[in-house]
Design a protein around this motif. Structure first.
Motif, short mmCIF file in Angstrom:
data_model
loop_
_atom_site.label_atom_id
_atom_site.label_comp_id
_atom_site.label_asym_id
_atom_site.label_seq_id
_atom_site.Cartn_x
_atom_site.Cartn_y
_atom_site.Cartn_z
N VAL A 81 0.87 -1.18 0.00
CA VAL A 81 0.00 0.00 0.00
C VAL A 81 0.91 1.23 0.00
O VAL A 81 1.68 1.44 0.94
CB VAL A 81 -0.93 0.05 1.23
CG1 VAL A 81 -1.81 1.31 1.17
CG2 VAL A 81 -1.79 -1.20 1.30
N GLU A 84 -0.24 6.88 -2.05
CA GLU A 84 -1.41 7.18 -2.89
C GLU A 84 -1.90 5.86 -3.48
O GLU A 84 -1.10 5.06 -3.95
CB GLU A 84 -1.05 8.14 -4.02
CG GLU A 84 -0.71 9.55 -3.55
CD GLU A 84 -1.93 10.34 -3.10
OE1 GLU A 84 -3.07 9.90 -3.41
OE2 GLU A 84 -1.75 11.38 -2.45
N ALA A 85 -3.21 5.64 -3.45
CA ALA A 85 -3.77 4.42 -4.04
C ALA A 85 -3.93 4.64 -5.54
O ALA A 85 -4.58 5.59 -5.97
CB ALA A 85 -5.11 4.10 -3.39
N TYR A 86 -3.33 3.75 -6.33
CA TYR A 86 -3.33 3.93 -7.78
C TYR A 86 -4.19 2.87 -8.46
O TYR A 86 -3.71 1.81 -8.83
CB TYR A 86 -1.90 3.86 -8.31
CG TYR A 86 -1.00 4.94 -7.78
CD1 TYR A 86 -1.06 6.24 -8.29
CD2 TYR A 86 -0.08 4.68 -6.78
CE1 TYR A 86 -0.24 7.24 -7.80
CE2 TYR A 86 0.75 5.68 -6.29
CZ TYR A 86 0.66 6.96 -6.81
OH TYR A 86 1.49 7.94 -6.31
N PHE A 87 -5.47 3.16 -8.59
CA PHE A 87 -6.37 2.33 -9.38
C PHE A 87 -6.95 3.22 -10.49
O PHE A 87 -7.13 4.43 -10.29
CB PHE A 87 -7.52 1.78 -8.53
CG PHE A 87 -7.06 0.81 -7.46
CD1 PHE A 87 -6.62 -0.46 -7.79
CD2 PHE A 87 -7.09 1.18 -6.13
CE1 PHE A 87 -6.20 -1.34 -6.81
CE2 PHE A 87 -6.67 0.31 -5.13
CZ PHE A 87 -6.22 -0.95 -5.48
N THR A 93 -15.42 -0.75 -7.21
CA THR A 93 -14.89 -1.78 -6.31
C THR A 93 -15.09 -3.17 -6.91
O THR A 93 -14.21 -4.03 -6.82
CB THR A 93 -15.58 -1.68 -4.94
OG1 THR A 93 -15.40 -0.36 -4.42
CG2 THR A 93 -15.00 -2.68 -3.96
N ARG A 132 -10.05 10.43 -0.09
CA ARG A 132 -8.72 9.86 0.14
C ARG A 132 -8.77 8.70 1.13
O ARG A 132 -8.13 7.66 0.93
CB ARG A 132 -7.75 10.93 0.65
CG ARG A 132 -6.38 10.38 1.04
CD ARG A 132 -5.36 11.44 1.35
NE ARG A 132 -4.18 10.88 1.97
CZ ARG A 132 -3.22 10.22 1.34
NH1 ARG A 132 -3.30 10.04 0.03
NH2 ARG A 132 -2.17 9.75 1.98
N LYS A 135 -10.09 5.64 -0.58
CA LYS A 135 -9.08 5.08 -1.49
C LYS A 135 -8.06 4.24 -0.72
O LYS A 135 -7.67 3.15 -1.16
CB LYS A 135 -8.37 6.21 -2.25
CG LYS A 135 -9.25 6.90 -3.29
CD LYS A 135 -8.50 8.06 -3.94
CE LYS A 135 -9.36 8.72 -5.01
NZ LYS A 135 -8.69 9.88 -5.64
N MET A 136 -7.62 4.76 0.44
CA MET A 136 -6.64 4.02 1.23
C MET A 136 -7.24 2.73 1.77
O MET A 136 -6.58 1.68 1.79
CB MET A 136 -6.13 4.90 2.37
CG MET A 136 -5.37 6.15 1.94
SD MET A 136 -4.09 5.86 0.69
CE MET A 136 -2.95 4.83 1.61
N ALA A 139 -7.25 0.18 -0.99
CA ALA A 139 -5.89 -0.34 -1.22
C ALA A 139 -5.49 -1.34 -0.13
O ALA A 139 -4.86 -2.36 -0.42
CB ALA A 139 -4.90 0.82 -1.27
N ALA A 156 0.10 4.22 4.87
CA ALA A 156 -1.16 3.54 4.59
C ALA A 156 -2.32 4.08 5.43
O ALA A 156 -3.49 3.85 5.08
CB ALA A 156 -1.01 2.04 4.83
#
Length: 283
Positions: A81, A84-87, A93, A132, A135-136, A139, A156
């Motif tokens: 993790v 920044e979560a990169y999707f 989801t 944010r 998003k975390m 992840a 994380a």
């Protein structure tokens, strides 16, 4: 076996240098990695994952040299993790689950959806519409849903409110109840590390200033408050940082190098790193 072994790790950029970083993360333990912005934490994590080219040093992860071809397959056993979560922005989801199912050989839909429910995340909302914190959490759910042996976490818990952060820390602690599970945990929130970690490392301006068992650090170091004139009575080798206050001075000292007559303040990891950072800056 050690989950991670880092020895003499170096990386140079035009305006920054990581110099000779060495530490180990024993299997079944949690290591907290602290440092200011730009100190070298994220660079160290990228080097551990072999995401960038190193200048020198060696890295072994779960018994495998991270430059060996076997390391590619080993990534199935590592949950990562980043800060920044990169999707992809348009993925929901549900679609993230479908992608990860075809990415990790040990992926579990059941585990993933259990975490999604626990974190109260929506199934059909697009990733770009997540906060944010959401998003975390997504992840973290992904990192925990493919039966990893090692978690590598870079900020994380950033963006999470205190209640959610406390819940995530409990999840991480539960993860390492399995003696074969380990965590490398980077964070600016030092109090989280003090609560969670077995080992603690502090990087300052590309240099590893401190690495030891957390409990040993807290027992070895102490903050001493005294009049400025009394500072001269303390052996210089016992002092690792001094701060002047309107009432005198505060000094970070090694307990065993002082006589029992001194009265110490309760010391936290944050106290230790603040004093050590100031001391290193003066050198």
């Amino acid at each position: 076996m050690n989950a991670i072994e880092v020895s003499g790790l170096c990386k140079s950029y035009p305006d920054f240098e990581l110099r000779g970083v060495s530490f180990v993360l024993p299997e079944g333990s949690i290591l907290g990695l602290a440092g200011e912005n730009g100190a070298g934490k994220s660079t160290t994590i990228k080097l551990i994952m072999n995401a960038i080219e190193r200048g020198d040093g060696t890295v072994t992860v779960l018994g495998v040299d991270n430059r060996a071809k076997e390391f590619t397959d080993l990534k199935n056993d590592i949950g990562v993790v980043l800060d920044e979560a990169y999707f992809p922005a348009v993925l929901t989801t549900k679609k993230v689950c479908a992608v990860m199912r075809n990415t990790y050989k040990n992926w579990s839909d059941e585990v993933f959806w259990d975490y999604i429910k626990r974190f109260s995340l929506p199934r059909d909302k697009k990733f770009k519409e997540f906060s944010r914190g959401m998003k975390m959490k997504l992840a973290i759910a992904v990192a925990l849903s493919h039966d990893p042996k090692l978690l590598i976490l870079d900020e994380a818990t950033g963006g999470l409110d205190p209640v959610a952060r406390d819940e995530i820390l409990d999840i991480f602690e539960d993860f390492t109840r399995d003696e074969h599970h380990s965590i490398l945990f980077s964070s600016h929130i030092v109090s989280d590390m003090e609560k969670l970690c077995d080992y603690f490392a502090f990087i300052h301006k590309g240099k590893l200033v401190l690495f030891d068992e957390k409990d040993k650090i807290l027992s070895d170091y102490a903050v001493l408050k005294l009049p400025k004139a009394k500072l001269e009575e303390i052996p210089k080798e016992a002092v690792h940082g001094v701060k002047e206050t309107p009432y005198g001075v505060e000094a970070l000292v090694e307990r065993e190098k002082l006589s029992p007559e001194f009265s110490f303040e309760h010391t936290t990891l944050e106290d230790v790193i603040l004093f050590l950072a100031k001391e290193e800056t003066r050198r």
